[in-house]
Design a protein around this motif. Structure first.
Motif, short mmCIF file in Angstrom:
data_model
loop_
_atom_site.label_atom_id
_atom_site.label_comp_id
_atom_site.label_asym_id
_atom_site.label_seq_id
_atom_site.Cartn_x
_atom_site.Cartn_y
_atom_site.Cartn_z
N THR A 1 0.83 -1.22 0.00
CA THR A 1 0.00 0.00 0.00
C THR A 1 0.86 1.26 0.00
OG1 THR A 1 -0.15 -0.38 2.36
CG2 THR A 1 -2.13 -0.78 1.08
N LYS A 2 1.96 1.18 0.73
CA LYS A 2 2.80 2.38 0.83
C LYS A 2 3.49 2.66 -0.50
CE LYS A 2 2.97 2.33 5.72
NZ LYS A 2 3.50 1.62 6.89
N ILE A 3 3.88 1.58 -1.19
CA ILE A 3 4.45 1.78 -2.54
C ILE A 3 3.40 2.45 -3.41
CG2 ILE A 3 5.35 0.64 -4.60
CD1 ILE A 3 6.40 -1.57 -2.81
N LEU A 4 2.18 1.92 -3.33
CA LEU A 4 1.09 2.46 -4.14
C LEU A 4 0.89 3.95 -3.84
CD1 LEU A 4 -0.99 1.61 -6.20
CD2 LEU A 4 -2.56 1.05 -4.34
N VAL A 5 0.88 4.28 -2.55
CA VAL A 5 0.69 5.68 -2.14
C VAL A 5 1.78 6.56 -2.75
CG1 VAL A 5 0.87 7.24 -0.16
CG2 VAL A 5 -0.60 5.23 -0.04
N MET A 6 3.01 6.10 -2.64
CA MET A 6 4.12 6.91 -3.13
C MET A 6 4.06 7.05 -4.65
SD MET A 6 7.30 5.96 -0.65
CE MET A 6 6.91 4.46 0.21
N VAL A 7 3.71 5.95 -5.32
CA VAL A 7 3.65 6.01 -6.79
C VAL A 7 2.55 6.97 -7.24
CG1 VAL A 7 3.09 4.68 -8.86
CG2 VAL A 7 4.68 3.75 -7.17
N VAL A 8 1.36 6.83 -6.61
CA VAL A 8 0.26 7.72 -7.01
C VAL A 8 0.62 9.18 -6.76
CG1 VAL A 8 -2.13 8.38 -6.51
CG2 VAL A 8 -1.52 5.97 -6.68
N ALA A 9 1.24 9.44 -5.60
CA ALA A 9 1.62 10.82 -5.28
C ALA A 9 2.65 11.34 -6.29
CB ALA A 9 2.19 10.91 -3.86
N LEU A 10 3.60 10.48 -6.62
CA LEU A 10 4.64 10.89 -7.57
C LEU A 10 4.04 11.23 -8.93
CD1 LEU A 10 7.75 11.18 -7.75
CD2 LEU A 10 7.78 8.91 -8.81
N ILE A 11 3.15 10.35 -9.40
CA ILE A 11 2.54 10.60 -10.71
C ILE A 11 1.74 11.90 -10.69
CG2 ILE A 11 0.82 9.76 -12.37
CD1 ILE A 11 1.66 6.90 -11.58
N SER A 12 0.96 12.11 -9.61
CA SER A 12 0.15 13.33 -9.54
C SER A 12 1.03 14.56 -9.51
CB SER A 12 -0.72 13.33 -8.29
OG SER A 12 -1.30 12.09 -8.10
N MET A 13 2.12 14.44 -8.76
CA MET A 13 3.04 15.58 -8.64
C MET A 13 3.66 15.92 -10.00
SD MET A 13 4.07 17.63 -6.38
CE MET A 13 5.21 18.99 -6.59
N ILE A 14 4.09 14.89 -10.71
CA ILE A 14 4.68 15.13 -12.04
C ILE A 14 3.63 15.75 -12.96
CG2 ILE A 14 5.63 14.01 -14.10
CD1 ILE A 14 6.97 11.99 -12.20
N GLY A 15 2.40 15.22 -12.88
CA GLY A 15 1.33 15.78 -13.69
C GLY A 15 1.09 17.25 -13.38
N LEU A 16 1.07 17.56 -12.09
CA LEU A 16 0.83 18.94 -11.69
C LEU A 16 1.96 19.85 -12.16
CD1 LEU A 16 -1.05 20.84 -10.01
CD2 LEU A 16 0.67 20.67 -8.23
N TYR A 17 3.18 19.36 -12.00
CA TYR A 17 4.34 20.15 -12.44
C TYR A 17 4.22 20.47 -13.92
CZ TYR A 17 9.04 21.56 -13.58
OH TYR A 17 10.11 22.27 -14.06
N PHE A 18 3.88 19.44 -14.69
CA PHE A 18 3.74 19.62 -16.13
C PHE A 18 2.64 20.64 -16.42
CE2 PHE A 18 1.94 18.57 -20.26
CZ PHE A 18 3.08 18.58 -21.04
N TYR A 19 1.53 20.48 -15.70
CA TYR A 19 0.40 21.39 -15.92
C TYR A 19 0.79 22.85 -15.64
CZ TYR A 19 -4.15 23.60 -15.07
OH TYR A 19 -5.23 24.45 -15.09
N VAL A 20 1.45 23.06 -14.51
CA VAL A 20 1.76 24.44 -14.11
C VAL A 20 2.86 25.04 -14.98
CG1 VAL A 20 2.69 25.86 -12.24
CG2 VAL A 20 0.96 24.15 -11.75
N GLN A 21 3.86 24.24 -15.31
CA GLN A 21 5.02 24.80 -16.02
C GLN A 21 4.83 24.83 -17.53
OE1 GLN A 21 7.72 26.31 -14.77
NE2 GLN A 21 6.90 26.03 -12.72
N LYS A 22 4.14 23.84 -18.07
CA LYS A 22 4.18 23.69 -19.52
C LYS A 22 2.89 24.02 -20.26
CE LYS A 22 8.38 22.01 -19.24
NZ LYS A 22 9.46 23.01 -19.35
N THR A 23 1.77 23.99 -19.58
CA THR A 23 0.54 24.22 -20.34
C THR A 23 0.15 25.69 -20.31
OG1 THR A 23 -0.96 23.92 -18.48
CG2 THR A 23 -0.31 21.93 -19.67
N ARG A 24 -0.71 26.03 -21.25
CA ARG A 24 -1.23 27.38 -21.35
C ARG A 24 -1.99 27.77 -20.08
NH1 ARG A 24 -4.14 30.89 -25.35
NH2 ARG A 24 -6.21 30.54 -24.54
N ALA A 25 -2.82 26.82 -19.61
CA ALA A 25 -3.60 27.09 -18.40
C ALA A 25 -2.68 27.28 -17.19
CB ALA A 25 -4.57 25.95 -18.14
N GLY A 26 -1.62 26.49 -17.13
CA GLY A 26 -0.68 26.60 -16.02
C GLY A 26 0.04 27.94 -16.05
N ARG A 27 0.38 28.36 -17.24
CA ARG A 27 1.05 29.66 -17.36
C ARG A 27 0.10 30.77 -16.93
NH1 ARG A 27 4.15 30.41 -22.77
NH2 ARG A 27 5.41 28.81 -21.78
#
Ligand SMILES: Nc1ncnc2c1ncn2[C@@H]1O[C@H](COP(=O)(O)OP(=O)(O)O)[C@@H](O)[C@H]1O
Ligand SMILES: [Mg+2]
Lengths: 243, 381
Positions: free
Chosen positions: B219-245
């Motif tokens: 479960t803890k691996i799962l938690v960390m993986v899900v958090a990591l994916i969401s974080m990367i997604g958010l980073y991409f959204y904020v830094q790279k997309t029009r909406a994030g800008r």
């Protein structure tokens, strides 16, 4: 001004009044700007110059009167719509997005466009070779002169028909002011209508076609740049002070 | 050093404190406060240093905490911290864009986890939970994300937008009201009892040897993986997309953002939506880690995530995530190491004391948080 189409002014104020709360700022302002002109709006501190520009952009809505762009009423529209119709502004004090890179600042100037920006960027690099060297730098770390270049570039990225400039010479060293005005002149010659607010009346009138003088929200003088430069009233009130 | 801690510099409070410090009485007070802060700093270093030293020595001597237990604590700390981090993002984003702390964010998180519980229960009753856990997890994740996003967006529209031009203390107090409103709405709708998510399948509860030597619970691996994916997604959204800008532009300067043609209202809504979505994900991470949920569940994790956001430097998104993990580690490892090392009994029950002491200490040492840099330099009325 040979054909009939161009007799429609690109920008027009018809008897515009604005208020901040109960306080009246603009009082029955009438301004007419033809396509391709460079017009300046002069006036002392707190006379309502910035408010005039904000009224064009829909950041302030007139309490009465109208602002027209290409003969169409734009007062009451949202800023987004007005920008979409071809107005952009270099704000007072430049106000770049300090934490974004120079390139991001330029790109965000083209926020409403979805086509290719390469050509526009090239054009800006041609006007300001310095900007090209700084693309990856955070805008907040630029010098005042460089910030002014990026601010002008950012405003040009939306390919405006009308470019508004709020005190472009403010806070710049005299050499930079001269350079800056050179660039504004070039932009205007290339076909963009320029409406510029300035306190540096001499400098502004030396490149403008016409000028308006605003005093506590009222237009008190409107004439060609030459006449204004020669006007004794003007000389006493504005031109002497600015040197 | 006597700058206000949680509030940005150009705030009314800081203006007040500046004027105060100009007067003679103010100078005296500042000197006194500075001296006191130094005293706390030195005392903190001594106490924490001694605690760590003792517990390391004890482990080396084969007494106190075993190496295995250390590993467990660190893994739990990171997993729990990742969950705090996901939640902290929402505090940081809203603060960045609107300049106030949305104390209702914990309830946004609870709402997602609560509604998902009923879906999880239904899936369990139908046997899907057992036969296809991956699908079930995906479904409850979507439900939690949608619920939390919806709550966040509605709260913005109804409660915060009308207060856009009010001094920021007003939406802040409103958010506390909203927080209670949501708690008791959920209590009323779904009852006050504690609900327990069905147990995850065995293979998730067993330990997996990551990289061949580090045994971690599934479960803890799962938690960390899900958090990591969401974080990367958010980073991409904020830094790279029009909406994030657009979001970053609105955070820096709303007026100029509007001048670029950005729809400021819509951007603020999407900020709440993204923050809400992250809270929804955090809700599921909570469910995986702790399984139990009630109408009050949002409160403590919410305050802790807020702590994490401040730790990381409020307004800084990477900081929120790091702040979350630091807090998780503090809570799990710090408790045992420092308190255990100092010989204080029942250290485990003092978890919350540790996490909030951590907040106070970090702010005493670094008032702007670990990555303290303001997201916005705009003057607000
Ligand atoms: N947001 C505002 N709210 C209230 N009064 C304002 C606001 N902005 C400007 N003013 C007032 O309007 C008057 C004109 O301001 P402005 O247009 O900025 O003048 P200028 O640009 O000529 O210096 C000033 O007296 C100023 O104090
Ligand atoms: Mg002005």
């Amino acid at each position: 001004m040979t054909d009939t189409v161009s007799t429609t002014p690109v920008l027009e104020f018809r008897n515009v009044n604005t208020h901040y709360g109960p306080v009246q700022i603009l009082n029955g302002v009438n301004i007419t700007i033809a396509e391709g002109e460079m017009v300046c709006l002069l006036g002392g501190n707190a006379s309502g110059k910035t408010t005039t520009l904000k009224t064009i952009l829909g950041m302030v809505t007139p309490t009465s009167g109208e602002v027209l762009l290409d003969g169409e009423v734009i007062s009451g529209m949202s800023t987004t719509h007005i920008v979409e119709r071809g107005v952009s502004m270099v704000p007072e004090n430049r106000r770049l997005f300090a934490r974004m890179t120079v390139l991001e600042n330029l790109e965000i100037g083209a926020y409403l466009r979805s086509d290719d920006l390469t050509e526009d960027l090239e054009r800006i690099f041609e006007l300001f070779p310095r900007v090209k060297e700084r693309l990856a730098q955070k805008a907040g770390t630029l010098s005042g002169g460089e910030q002014q270049m990026v601010a002008v570039g950012r405003a040009m990225m939306s390919r405006p028909k009308v470019l508004l400039m709020d005190e472009p010479s403010m806070g710049l060293a005299p050499v930079l002011v001269a350079q800056n005005f050179d660039i504004i002149e070039r932009i205007n010659k290339a076909g963009t209508t320029v409406f510029m607010v300035e306190q540096n009346a001499n400098m502004a009138l030396s490149i403008a076609d016409r000028g308006y003088v605003l005093q506590t929200g009222e237009i008190v003088l409107a004439d060609t740049a030459e006449n204004l430069l020669a006007n004794p009233q003007m000389r006493a009130a504005y031109l002497g002070h600015t040197e | 050093m006597a700058a206000p801690l949680l509030i940005r510099r150009e705030d009314e409070t800081s203006v007040v404190s500046k004027t105060v410090s100009k007067s003679r009485a103010g100078k005296f007070r500042d000197g006194w406060v500075d001296g006191f802060l130094w005293f706390i700093r030195i005392a903190a270093i001594l106490v924490v240093g001694f605690g760590i030293f003792r517990s390391v020595v004890m482990t080396l001597n084969g007494e106190g905490t075993s190496i295995d237990a250390w590993e467990n604590l660190i893994v739990s700390g990171v997993a729990q911290g990742a969950m705090y981090g996901m939640l902290a993002l929402g505090y940081s984003m809203v603060y960045g864009v609107l300049g106030f702390i949305n104390f209702a964010h914990g309830e946004v998180f609870m709402g997602g986890a609560m509604v998902s519980f009923f879906v999880a229960q239904a899936l369990f009753d139908n046997g899907v939970w057992e036969s296809n856990f991956a699908l079930s997890l995906f479904i409850i994740l979507i439900v939690a994300v949608l619920t939390s996003t919806l709550i966040a967006v509605i709260v913005e529209r109804v409660a915060y937008r009308p207060l856009r031009d009010a001094p920021r203390i007003i939406p802040l107090i409103t958010s506390i009201g909203i927080s209670f409103f949501l708690q008791y709405t959920f209590a009323g709708l779904f009852g006050e009892g504690v609900k327990t998510y069905p147990t995850p399948p065995d293979y998730l509860r067993n330990k997996v040897n990551v990289l061949g030597f580090l045994p971690i619970e599934g479960t803890k691996i799962l938690v960390m993986v899900v958090a990591l994916i969401s974080m990367i997604g958010l980073y991409f959204y904020v830094q790279k997309t029009r909406a994030g800008r657009a979001m970053r532009a609105v955070a820096e300067d709303k007026e100029i953002a509007a001048l670029m043609g950005i729809n400021v209202d819509r951007t603020i809504v999407s900020t709440f939506a993204v923050g809400g979505a992250m809270a929804g994900v955090a809700g599921i991470l909570w469910a995986l880690l702790f399984r139990s949920i009630s109408f009050i569940t949002g409160f403590l994790p919410g305050i802790k995530a807020f702590t994490a956001a401040v730790l990381g430097g409020i307004g800084n998104l990477a900081g929120a995530m790091v702040g979350g993990i630091v807090l998780g580690l503090f809570e799990n490892v710090g408790t045992i190491v420092v308190l255990g090392g100092l010989g204080i009994p029942g250290a485990g029950t003092l978890k919350d004391v540790i996490s909030f002491s951590a907040l106070v200490l970090v702010l005493v040492f670094r008032p702007r948080g670990l990555f303290g840099e303001r997201l916005s330099h705009e003057d607000r009325p």
